[in-house]
Write a protein that holds these residues in place. Structure first.
Motif, short mmCIF file in Angstrom:
data_model
loop_
_atom_site.label_atom_id
_atom_site.label_comp_id
_atom_site.label_asym_id
_atom_site.label_seq_id
_atom_site.Cartn_x
_atom_site.Cartn_y
_atom_site.Cartn_z
N GLU A 26 5.44 -15.44 -7.67
CA GLU A 26 5.11 -15.80 -6.30
C GLU A 26 6.22 -15.45 -5.31
O GLU A 26 5.99 -15.29 -4.14
CB GLU A 26 4.80 -17.30 -6.19
N SER A 27 7.47 -15.35 -5.80
CA SER A 27 8.57 -15.10 -4.88
C SER A 27 8.75 -13.61 -4.57
O SER A 27 9.56 -13.26 -3.74
CB SER A 27 9.87 -15.69 -5.43
N LYS A 28 7.99 -12.73 -5.24
CA LYS A 28 8.05 -11.31 -4.94
C LYS A 28 7.56 -11.08 -3.51
O LYS A 28 6.62 -11.71 -3.06
CB LYS A 28 7.16 -10.55 -5.93
N THR A 29 8.21 -10.19 -2.82
CA THR A 29 7.86 -9.91 -1.44
C THR A 29 6.46 -9.34 -1.33
O THR A 29 6.08 -8.43 -2.05
CB THR A 29 8.87 -8.89 -0.85
N ASP A 30 5.68 -9.89 -0.41
CA ASP A 30 4.35 -9.37 -0.12
C ASP A 30 4.53 -8.25 0.90
O ASP A 30 4.83 -8.50 2.07
CB ASP A 30 3.45 -10.47 0.44
N LEU A 31 4.38 -7.01 0.45
CA LEU A 31 4.59 -5.87 1.34
C LEU A 31 3.67 -5.89 2.55
O LEU A 31 4.02 -5.36 3.60
CB LEU A 31 4.41 -4.57 0.56
N PHE A 32 2.50 -6.50 2.41
CA PHE A 32 1.55 -6.47 3.51
C PHE A 32 1.93 -7.41 4.66
O PHE A 32 1.27 -7.41 5.68
CB PHE A 32 0.12 -6.69 3.01
N GLN A 33 3.03 -8.13 4.51
CA GLN A 33 3.54 -8.87 5.66
C GLN A 33 4.10 -7.89 6.71
O GLN A 33 4.27 -8.25 7.86
CB GLN A 33 4.60 -9.89 5.24
N TYR A 34 4.37 -6.65 6.28
CA TYR A 34 4.90 -5.63 7.19
C TYR A 34 3.79 -4.72 7.73
O TYR A 34 4.09 -3.73 8.40
CB TYR A 34 5.96 -4.79 6.47
N THR A 97 2.06 6.58 0.22
CA THR A 97 0.83 5.82 0.42
C THR A 97 1.13 4.45 1.01
O THR A 97 0.50 4.02 1.98
CB THR A 97 0.06 5.67 -0.92
N PHE A 98 2.11 3.76 0.44
CA PHE A 98 2.47 2.44 0.98
C PHE A 98 3.01 2.54 2.40
O PHE A 98 2.65 1.75 3.27
CB PHE A 98 3.50 1.75 0.07
N LEU A 99 3.86 3.52 2.65
CA LEU A 99 4.43 3.64 4.00
C LEU A 99 3.36 3.96 5.03
O LEU A 99 3.34 3.38 6.12
CB LEU A 99 5.53 4.70 3.99
N PHE A 100 2.43 4.87 4.72
CA PHE A 100 1.35 5.18 5.67
C PHE A 100 0.40 4.00 5.86
O PHE A 100 -0.13 3.79 6.94
CB PHE A 100 0.57 6.42 5.23
N ALA A 101 0.18 3.22 4.81
CA ALA A 101 -0.72 2.07 4.91
C ALA A 101 -0.11 0.94 5.75
O ALA A 101 -0.83 0.21 6.43
CB ALA A 101 -1.07 1.55 3.53
N LEU A 102 1.21 0.83 5.72
CA LEU A 102 1.87 -0.31 6.37
C LEU A 102 2.45 0.01 7.74
O LEU A 102 2.54 -0.88 8.59
CB LEU A 102 2.97 -0.85 5.46
N ILE A 103 2.87 1.25 7.95
CA ILE A 103 3.53 1.60 9.22
C ILE A 103 2.54 2.36 10.09
O ILE A 103 2.08 3.45 9.75
CB ILE A 103 4.80 2.44 8.96
N LYS A 104 2.25 1.75 11.19
CA LYS A 104 1.18 2.20 12.08
C LYS A 104 1.36 3.62 12.63
O LYS A 104 0.42 4.39 12.67
CB LYS A 104 1.10 1.20 13.24
N ASN A 105 2.56 3.96 13.05
CA ASN A 105 2.74 5.20 13.79
C ASN A 105 3.51 6.30 13.05
O ASN A 105 3.94 7.27 13.66
CB ASN A 105 3.42 4.92 15.14
N VAL A 106 3.67 6.17 11.74
CA VAL A 106 4.37 7.23 11.01
C VAL A 106 3.38 8.36 10.75
O VAL A 106 2.26 8.14 10.31
CB VAL A 106 5.02 6.70 9.71
N GLY A 135 -6.72 0.90 6.55
CA GLY A 135 -7.76 -0.09 6.35
C GLY A 135 -7.49 -1.05 5.21
O GLY A 135 -8.22 -2.04 5.04
N PHE A 136 -6.47 -0.81 4.42
CA PHE A 136 -6.17 -1.68 3.28
C PHE A 136 -5.49 -2.96 3.75
O PHE A 136 -4.64 -2.92 4.64
CB PHE A 136 -5.31 -0.94 2.25
N GLU A 137 -5.87 -4.06 3.12
CA GLU A 137 -5.34 -5.37 3.53
C GLU A 137 -4.51 -6.05 2.46
O GLU A 137 -3.96 -7.12 2.70
CB GLU A 137 -6.50 -6.30 3.93
N ASN A 138 -4.42 -5.45 1.26
CA ASN A 138 -3.59 -6.08 0.23
C ASN A 138 -3.05 -5.04 -0.75
O ASN A 138 -3.59 -3.94 -0.87
CB ASN A 138 -4.34 -7.19 -0.52
N GLU A 139 -2.00 -5.43 -1.42
CA GLU A 139 -1.27 -4.54 -2.32
C GLU A 139 -2.10 -4.15 -3.54
O GLU A 139 -2.05 -2.99 -3.99
CB GLU A 139 0.00 -5.28 -2.77
#
Length: 162
Positions: A26-34, A97-106, A135-139
């Motif tokens: 549970e203490s692992k960082t949730d990437l989708f907070q970014y 993939t993660f960077l494009f999914a999480l960072i809006k303007n990259v 469009g993805f909402e979770n890891e």
């Protein structure tokens, strides 16, 4: 009796101490907070990259924020051709993939390894997936998409030969 009490207290103290040091799932960082971060938010970009594969091998992160198209350059130190071309390509696909999914303007991400360089654009990666990444909402769903496309080495090679 006193000796048994001291042993029990010592044992309990050790168990409490060790359980406090362990990292739970549970203490692992949730990437989708970014999610919906911007390239200009260097702390968000850094926090995302620090959770991605080969983050310990990362030498430098550079952000192109002055003019469009906006981009990120990730320079790695110890990943080379000896670790396998396939492994490098999987790292490029997963991390971008993660960077494009999480960072809006990259718009683009460059990967610099000691022996090779790769450049990935949002458009090229989304075309390869045949799916919009924002469009993805979770890891878990994003990882599932990545794994489905990494199954075939031929599919991976097609991406890099486009």
């Amino acid at each position: 009796m006193k000796r048994i009490t001291v042993c029990i207290i010592s044992l309990l103290s050790l168990i409490i101490l060790l359980s406090g040091c362990s990292q739970s799932v549970e203490s692992k960082t949730d990437l989708f907070q970014y999610k919906n971060s911007y390239v200009g938010d260097n702390s968000a970009v850094g926090n995302i990259v620090n959770e991605l594969p080969y983050n310990n091998e990362l030498k430098q992160i550079s952000l192109e924020t002055k003019k469009e198209p906006y981009g990120i350059t990730l320079e790695y130190k110890d990943i080379d051709a000896n670790s396998g071309d396939k492994e490098m390509k999987e790292t490029v696909i997963t991390n971008s993939t993660f960077l494009f999914a999480l960072i809006k303007n990259v718009d683009w991400i460059a990967f610099k390894f000691p022996d090779k360089e790769f450049s990935v654009t949002r458009e090229k990666l989304q075309d390869w997936y045949n799916n919009k990444l924002d469009g993805f909402e979770n890891e878990q769903d994003l990882k599932k998409l990545i794994q489905e496309h990494l199954r075939s080495e031929e599919t991976v090679n097609e991406f890099f030969n486009q």
